[in-house]
Design a protein around this motif. Structure first.
Motif: not given
Length: 87
Positions: A16, A70-71, A73-78, A80
């Motif tokens: 990770y 994971d957080e 990657a989520a910011l990247e997907r969104e 932001r």
């Protein structure tokens, strides 16, 4: 716009951690890495900064706790993450 300070607490052989650093590297972002594999003062510093932190990586952007891989990657997907990184 000034470049934000990015810090990441990692351990050796952490997939990770590698994934999070790869994402930051792909964006050309400089970051300060703290290897806490052997514990020590940096591990305690991480816990002091984010008391519920039990896993690595722990990522901070301008002293704001982002979370882990994971957080990030989520910011990247969104869409932001670039804003947080000043890109």
């Amino acid at each position: 716009m000034s470049t934000p300070k990015v810090e990441i607490y990692t351990k050796m052989y952490c997939g990770y951690c590698h994934r999070a650093k790869q994402l930051l590297d792909s964006k050309g972002v400089e970051y300060e890495e703290y290897d806490i594999s052997l514990g020590g003062p940096k591990r305690q510093e991480m816990v002091d900064r984010k008391p519920d932190a039990r896993t690595v990586p722990q990522i901070f952007i301008d002293d704001k706790p982002i979370g882990g891989s994971d957080e990030l990657a989520a910011l990247e997907r969104e869409g932001r993450l670039d804003t947080l990184l000043g890109l």
